[in-house]
Design a protein around this motif. Structure first.
Motif, PDB file in Angstrom:
ATOM      1  N   UNK A 130     -20.952  -2.068  -2.610  1.00  0.00           N
ATOM      2  CA  UNK A 130     -21.710  -1.151  -1.773  1.00  0.00           C
ATOM      3  C   UNK A 130     -21.348   0.303  -1.985  1.00  0.00           C
ATOM      4  N   UNK A 149      -7.199   8.157  -2.995  1.00  0.00           N
ATOM      5  CA  UNK A 149      -6.484   7.692  -1.797  1.00  0.00           C
ATOM      6  C   UNK A 149      -7.048   8.411  -0.583  1.00  0.00           C
ATOM      7  N   UNK A 199     -13.561   6.779  -5.119  1.00  0.00           N
ATOM      8  CA  UNK A 199     -12.824   7.328  -3.982  1.00  0.00           C
ATOM      9  C   UNK A 199     -11.336   7.285  -4.295  1.00  0.00           C
ATOM     10  N   UNK A 243       0.827  -1.212   0.000  1.00  0.00           N
ATOM     11  CA  UNK A 243       0.000   0.000   0.000  1.00  0.00           C
ATOM     12  C   UNK A 243       0.862   1.263   0.000  1.00  0.00           C
ATOM     13  N   UNK A 265     -20.250   4.243  -0.277  1.00  0.00           N
ATOM     14  CA  UNK A 265     -19.468   4.844   0.806  1.00  0.00           C
ATOM     15  C   UNK A 265     -20.338   5.919   1.437  1.00  0.00           C
ATOM     16  N   UNK A 286      -4.408   0.705 -11.090  1.00  0.00           N
ATOM     17  CA  UNK A 286      -4.392   1.534  -9.879  1.00  0.00           C
ATOM     18  C   UNK A 286      -5.723   1.520  -9.143  1.00  0.00           C
ATOM     19  N   UNK A 287      -6.756   0.922  -9.766  1.00  0.00           N
ATOM     20  CA  UNK A 287      -8.096   0.957  -9.168  1.00  0.00           C
ATOM     21  C   UNK A 287      -8.549  -0.441  -8.783  1.00  0.00           C
ATOM     22  N   UNK A 288      -9.414  -0.531  -7.806  1.00  0.00           N
ATOM     23  CA  UNK A 288     -10.095  -1.796  -7.542  1.00  0.00           C
ATOM     24  C   UNK A 288     -11.550  -1.500  -7.208  1.00  0.00           C
ATOM     25  N   UNK A 289     -12.357  -2.549  -7.223  1.00  0.00           N
ATOM     26  CA  UNK A 289     -13.800  -2.367  -7.033  1.00  0.00           C
ATOM     27  C   UNK A 289     -14.240  -2.986  -5.717  1.00  0.00           C
ATOM     28  N   UNK A 290     -15.070  -2.252  -4.997  1.00  0.00           N
ATOM     29  CA  UNK A 290     -15.634  -2.787  -3.758  1.00  0.00           C
ATOM     30  C   UNK A 290     -17.154  -2.741  -3.824  1.00  0.00           C
ATOM     31  N   UNK A 313       1.244   0.734  -4.435  1.00  0.00           N
ATOM     32  CA  UNK A 313      -0.217   0.759  -4.350  1.00  0.00           C
ATOM     33  C   UNK A 313      -0.885   0.459  -5.692  1.00  0.00           C
ATOM     34  N   UNK A 352     -18.528   0.325  -6.181  1.00  0.00           N
ATOM     35  CA  UNK A 352     -17.821   1.592  -6.313  1.00  0.00           C
ATOM     36  C   UNK A 352     -16.338   1.305  -6.491  1.00  0.00           C
ATOM     37  N   UNK A 353     -15.610   2.330  -6.905  1.00  0.00           N
ATOM     38  CA  UNK A 353     -14.190   2.139  -7.219  1.00  0.00           C
ATOM     39  C   UNK A 353     -13.328   2.891  -6.222  1.00  0.00           C
ATOM     40  N   UNK A 354     -12.268   2.222  -5.762  1.00  0.00           N
ATOM     41  CA  UNK A 354     -11.316   2.879  -4.872  1.00  0.00           C
ATOM     42  C   UNK A 354      -9.919   2.794  -5.473  1.00  0.00           C
ATOM     43  N   UNK A 355      -9.073   3.739  -5.062  1.00  0.00           N
ATOM     44  CA  UNK A 355      -7.720   3.793  -5.592  1.00  0.00           C
ATOM     45  C   UNK A 355      -6.820   2.801  -4.865  1.00  0.00           C
ATOM     46  N   UNK A 356      -5.922   2.176  -5.605  1.00  0.00           N
ATOM     47  CA  UNK A 356      -4.892   1.338  -5.001  1.00  0.00           C
ATOM     48  C   UNK A 356      -5.276  -0.120  -4.912  1.00  0.00           C
TER      49      UNK A 356
END
Lengths: 356, 356
Positions: free
Chosen positions: A352, B304, B302, A236, A354, A346-350, A241, B348-352
């Protein structure tokens, strides 16, 4: 009288000692409480000065004379997009599977002599209705023993055991002509997404990842100063990252990539032989294939919960020498491809929303 | 002798009291320490039984007689894809902007009498080189005062002040014919992504969100039992945990959506009049447009760090009646569109990377 005086002195001394001990204990308790009540000291409070690193393409660093190791490593550039023949082959593969369902998926789960893990993983996956799960195919690599019979789960999912022609890691990546879906969840018997997270991961593949390996476990490839690639579990740290691989113990692949991997393309034949010779790295190789053909990285997906992995402490990735062997695969595969196809994402998906 | 006896009794009593107090304190300290040393009691330990809710499309629930409120609400279905004319209009808009750059973006930042916020936001955005930022256009809605002169930042970004023809929220959504990029970051003067997160958000738009409103702040639309839509800030509750809007104080839009919003399509003319009449809800309306044309939801990104928002405690969204006014917009816009176009997004997408 003297004895009485001494006794009273003793009692006094004893009382003093008790008082002192009690006071020390109270003081210590107060200190402990204060320490615990205070804000936690965060490691990231210790910030390095905000020095910006220049964007250096590490793969293009020149070898510094006298600085390289005992051997002069061969240097390979990043792959470019001038790959007409491979792209033609891939396009043909895409058309070949165009008629398969794109709104359902198949699980291709490899197993070898781990009936307990296999049963538990199947039990969890079949415990709930997963809307888009069409079929589970168990890639049965234990040639010494017959698999159990096929069955249909209470949730209506057919489970089919497919005995491999030999115990090879390439068997898991076969584009089984009996598959009915364009999406295949490549998986091992000891790791799974919980049912509703699995449905989410598939919907994410549909929406964002059809041209990527889309799954749970990211891995990283980092070049050293000499241009040798090192395999790792990613970091990270803000100047890293990123990730460039999703390993195939839990990831979706489009059938066309399995088709290309299993094709009679000269490079792919060499790659499959390499995987069989080393009994390792079919997952790295599939990441090479996908990024080589698409020019993009993979896609990391996290459900509401973390994936479940009951890999024993003795699993292959915990063995000494594992990282070295995997790094060797990176460098050997780069040589076979003639370039480095992996692309950092550089991105990932989660799952739900925020709420901030 | 008696006095001495009483004094010694008193001393004894005093000592007893001190001992008792000390003991109580020590005991309390020990209890506190034990409580704090133990594992934290997690709220989610208190799990509800794992009851599965059936997948009910709430928008299709029939009105229950005698159960509705004082008025019979008009009921609108989800929008379908039989919208040939709107799709033709959108396709023409896409072709119109096809020649604009797709690897750079423009910031369209609306401001009204908040020079301090505007200056601070500009200062942060211009403090670092943002690789793909082409131009910043300030939508100057304060018609009583002349804007400052255009300038070019030290990082080489042109900043242009564009005086609106009137103080209207629709001005921010104009497809400015001078824009040179297909991507426009719609923003307000009091909210921003930090520079490198902004570049990340743009790259995310390019890779995953060109047909979505892609940005920082999610909002939710939830139907009540009568089919009336309620506006909200979304919830992580497991049976919700979705969103259907990204508001336009910080989100990327493709030019073609701004073109459609500003077109002479009859519905859009009504929508713009509504926005001007209520001085509100242009952001909800743009979400309606995009999901109406694409059939997909927006995309929450989102970086970092969390986005920065120095909206004062008195900002419009904190005013009493804000949620009610926004809910009214949802229902009025649904009526204008003749159906509910919003689509829930679960990802949703987050960095890293995630290192587990």
């Amino acid at each position: 009288m003297v004895a009485k005086y001494i006794a009273s002195l003793r009692a006094l001394a004893a009382r003093r000692v008790v008082t002192l001990v009690a006071a020390a204990f109270v003081l210590a308790s107060v200190i402990v409480i204060l320490v615990r009540l205070g804000p936690p000291a965060k490691l990231n409070d210790l910030k390095l000065p905000d020095v910006k690193l220049p964007d250096i393409d590490m793969s293009k660093l020149p070898n510094i004379p006298g600085f390289s190791g005992s051997h002069e490593p061969e240097h390979y550039e990043k792959c470019d997009r001038n790959i007409t023949e491979p792209l033609k082959l891939w396009k043909a593969a895409q058309q070949k599977y165009d008629k398969l369902m794109d709104d359902k998926f198949t699980i291709a789960m490899q197993t070898y002599k781990r009936p307990k893990e296999l049963d538990e993983t199947l039990r969890v996956i079949l415990s709930e209705k997963i809307a888009s799960l069409h079929e589970i195919v168990i890639i049965w690599n234990n040639l010494e023993e017959k698999p159990p019979g096929n069955f249909k789960s209470e949730t209506g999912v057919p489970v089919r055991y497919r005995v491999s022609e030999r115990n090879s890691l390439n068997m898991k990546l076969l584009p089984d002509p009996d598959f009915k879906t364009q999406a295949v969840l490549l998986s091992d018997d000891d790791v799974y997404y919980k049912p509703q997270d699995l449905e989410f991961a598939f919907q994410t593949w549909r929406k964002f990842g059809q041209h990527r390996l889309t799954g749970a476990l990211p891995r990283c490839a980092t070049p050293d100063a000499e241009g040798n690639w090192g395999y790792g579990f990613c970091s990270k740290d803000s100047n890293q990252d990123v990730y460039s691989m999703i390993i195939t113990n839990l990831c979706f692949s489009h059938m066309s990539f399995l088709d290309y991997y299993s094709s009679n393309n000269t490079v792919m034949q060499k790659v499959r032989d390499y995987v069989d010779d080393h009994f390792n790295c079919e997952d790295i190789a599939l990441n090479y294939v996908v990024s080589y053909l698409t020019g993009t990285g993979p896609l990391l997906v996290k459900g509401r919960d973390k994936y479940v992995n009951y890999e024993p402490a003795q699993g292959i990735s915990k063995k000494p020498g594992h990282l070295e062997a995997r790094s060797k695969c990176l460098n050997d595969l780069t040589k076979m491809f003639g370039c480095m196809p992996l692309v950092n994402e550089t991105a990932h998906i989660e799952r739900g929303v925020i709420v901030l």
